[in-house]
Design a protein around this motif. Sequence first.
Motif, PDB file in Angstrom:
ATOM      1  N   SER A 100      32.648  63.918  14.703  1.00 29.75           N
ATOM      2  CA  SER A 100      32.141  62.660  14.153  1.00 29.75           C
ATOM      3  C   SER A 100      30.616  62.649  14.210  1.00 29.75           C
ATOM      4  CB  SER A 100      32.686  61.477  14.959  1.00 29.75           C
ATOM      5  OG  SER A 100      32.070  60.262  14.582  1.00 29.75           O
ATOM      6  N   ARG A 101      30.008  61.956  13.267  1.00 29.41           N
ATOM      7  CA  ARG A 101      28.567  61.741  13.334  1.00 29.41           C
ATOM      8  C   ARG A 101      28.190  60.779  14.465  1.00 29.41           C
ATOM      9  NH1 ARG A 101      29.096  62.621   7.746  1.00 29.41           N
ATOM     10  NH2 ARG A 101      27.496  64.042   6.933  1.00 29.41           N
ATOM     11  N   THR A 102      29.129  59.964  14.897  1.00 28.51           N
ATOM     12  CA  THR A 102      28.803  58.922  15.868  1.00 28.51           C
ATOM     13  C   THR A 102      28.745  59.436  17.308  1.00 28.51           C
ATOM     14  OG1 THR A 102      31.133  58.278  16.131  1.00 28.51           O
ATOM     15  CG2 THR A 102      29.870  57.189  14.388  1.00 28.51           C
ATOM     16  N   ILE A 103      29.110  60.672  17.557  1.00 30.55           N
ATOM     17  CA  ILE A 103      29.016  61.242  18.901  1.00 30.55           C
ATOM     18  C   ILE A 103      27.552  61.274  19.326  1.00 30.55           C
ATOM     19  CG2 ILE A 103      29.369  63.345  20.262  1.00 30.55           C
ATOM     20  CD1 ILE A 103      31.712  64.002  18.349  1.00 30.55           C
ATOM     21  N   ALA A 104      27.269  60.862  20.548  1.00 32.71           N
ATOM     22  CA  ALA A 104      25.908  60.933  21.065  1.00 32.71           C
ATOM     23  C   ALA A 104      25.480  62.399  21.165  1.00 32.71           C
ATOM     24  CB  ALA A 104      25.828  60.271  22.429  1.00 32.71           C
ATOM     25  N   PRO A 105      24.271  62.735  20.720  1.00 28.19           N
ATOM     26  CA  PRO A 105      23.848  64.137  20.717  1.00 28.19           C
ATOM     27  C   PRO A 105      23.980  64.828  22.067  1.00 28.19           C
ATOM     28  CG  PRO A 105      22.337  62.850  19.396  1.00 28.19           C
ATOM     29  CD  PRO A 105      23.276  61.865  20.054  1.00 28.19           C
ATOM     30  N   ASN A 106      23.657  64.112  23.156  1.00 25.86           N
ATOM     31  CA  ASN A 106      23.722  64.755  24.469  1.00 25.86           C
ATOM     32  C   ASN A 106      25.149  64.929  24.975  1.00 25.86           C
ATOM     33  OD1 ASN A 106      24.164  62.029  24.917  1.00 25.86           O
ATOM     34  ND2 ASN A 106      22.975  61.952  26.807  1.00 25.86           N
ATOM     35  N   GLU A 152      39.343  52.715  -2.400  1.00 28.43           N
ATOM     36  CA  GLU A 152      38.253  51.821  -2.033  1.00 28.43           C
ATOM     37  C   GLU A 152      38.279  51.288  -0.605  1.00 28.43           C
ATOM     38  OE1 GLU A 152      35.733  51.614  -3.889  1.00 28.43           O
ATOM     39  OE2 GLU A 152      36.633  52.641  -5.604  1.00 28.43           O
ATOM     40  N   ARG A 153      39.430  51.360   0.076  1.00 29.51           N
ATOM     41  CA  ARG A 153      39.447  50.862   1.450  1.00 29.51           C
ATOM     42  C   ARG A 153      38.708  51.826   2.368  1.00 29.51           C
ATOM     43  NH1 ARG A 153      45.303  49.123   3.284  1.00 29.51           N
ATOM     44  NH2 ARG A 153      44.099  48.523   5.125  1.00 29.51           N
ATOM     45  N   ILE A 154      38.118  51.302   3.434  1.00 27.95           N
ATOM     46  CA  ILE A 154      37.250  52.067   4.311  1.00 27.95           C
ATOM     47  C   ILE A 154      38.057  53.031   5.181  1.00 27.95           C
ATOM     48  CG2 ILE A 154      35.543  51.929   6.171  1.00 27.95           C
ATOM     49  CD1 ILE A 154      34.586  50.872   3.443  1.00 27.95           C
ATOM     50  N   ILE A 155      37.585  54.281   5.252  1.00 33.66           N
ATOM     51  CA  ILE A 155      38.206  55.255   6.141  1.00 33.66           C
ATOM     52  C   ILE A 155      37.426  55.377   7.446  1.00 33.66           C
ATOM     53  CG2 ILE A 155      37.037  57.187   4.971  1.00 33.66           C
ATOM     54  CD1 ILE A 155      39.492  58.909   5.820  1.00 33.66           C
ATOM     55  N   ALA A 156      36.083  55.378   7.376  1.00 37.98           N
ATOM     56  CA  ALA A 156      35.241  55.492   8.571  1.00 37.98           C
ATOM     57  C   ALA A 156      33.785  55.341   8.144  1.00 37.98           C
ATOM     58  CB  ALA A 156      35.440  56.831   9.268  1.00 37.98           C
ATOM     59  N   ASP A 157      32.940  54.980   9.107  1.00 34.80           N
ATOM     60  CA  ASP A 157      31.487  54.913   8.876  1.00 34.80           C
ATOM     61  C   ASP A 157      31.117  54.042   7.678  1.00 34.80           C
ATOM     62  OD1 ASP A 157      31.268  56.707  10.996  1.00 34.80           O
ATOM     63  OD2 ASP A 157      31.174  58.460   9.694  1.00 34.80           O
ATOM     64  N   GLY A 158      31.946  53.038   7.380  1.00 36.79           N
ATOM     65  CA  GLY A 158      31.674  52.147   6.264  1.00 36.79           C
ATOM     66  C   GLY A 158      31.912  52.759   4.898  1.00 36.79           C
ATOM     67  N   ARG A 159      32.570  53.904   4.850  1.00 36.61           N
ATOM     68  CA  ARG A 159      32.769  54.620   3.589  1.00 36.61           C
ATOM     69  C   ARG A 159      34.173  54.392   3.048  1.00 36.61           C
ATOM     70  NH1 ARG A 159      29.561  58.705   1.826  1.00 36.61           N
ATOM     71  NH2 ARG A 159      27.625  58.960   2.988  1.00 36.61           N
TER      72      ARG A 159
END
Length: 240
Positions: free
Chosen positions: A142-148, A182-189
Amino acid sequence: MPFTATQPKCFTEVAGTRILDWTLRAFQANGLDEFVFVGGYLIDVVREAYPDFSYVENRAWPTTNILASLVCAREHMANGFYATYTDTLYLGDAVKRLQDSPHDITLVMDTRWRERYVFRSMHPESDAEKMIVDGDRVAQVSRTIAPNEASGEYTGVIKMTAKGASQFLQFHDDVYAELGDERIIADGRPFRMAYVIHLLERMIRAGIPVHCVAVPGDYHEVDTIQDYHLATADWMRFST
């Protein structure tokens, strides 16, 4: 831009060779030489330059994303497949590690990813497709994982066996039946704008095994002019 005004991004030359040709070298070095190109933007430019490819066109490319493009090639996926982004640089070793994986769904992960992001002010770590792994089992992508907290970055290179491809396509179809375009899958997309990692993350949460192989660097994503200069300076090591 300006490189993509008259050609797709994969035609951009890095260290004297097109990005696409670097990709072909990585696979051909491992005896893999049957290629299906999924295209949209300026696909006819690719057809003319690479007549030996099989082609699949995503005619809805302006309003869809990577997952939709990949699934356009589903008729080529049943017996298992490798897939890759076409704006990335990596070497044959990454493909060899995929070949050696015994698992049904295997991703390539760069473990030295943060070293590159120090210089990517136009593409911050928050944009990276990050991974958390337990051994070689992927726990999260996921993009939402904290980098550290990330174990590495997903490079966009993946292998699926026939079983993995069947699981992937069935899961895609089930999620599409639930969400539609059109329904959201994740990250507002909305689903039509999903990345492959959005589906993989749902599969992982559903208990479907996803594994990885690690490469320590020797990888670049070329997404901006800044990336192009960074990649060119580094990739001269491999220029012949």
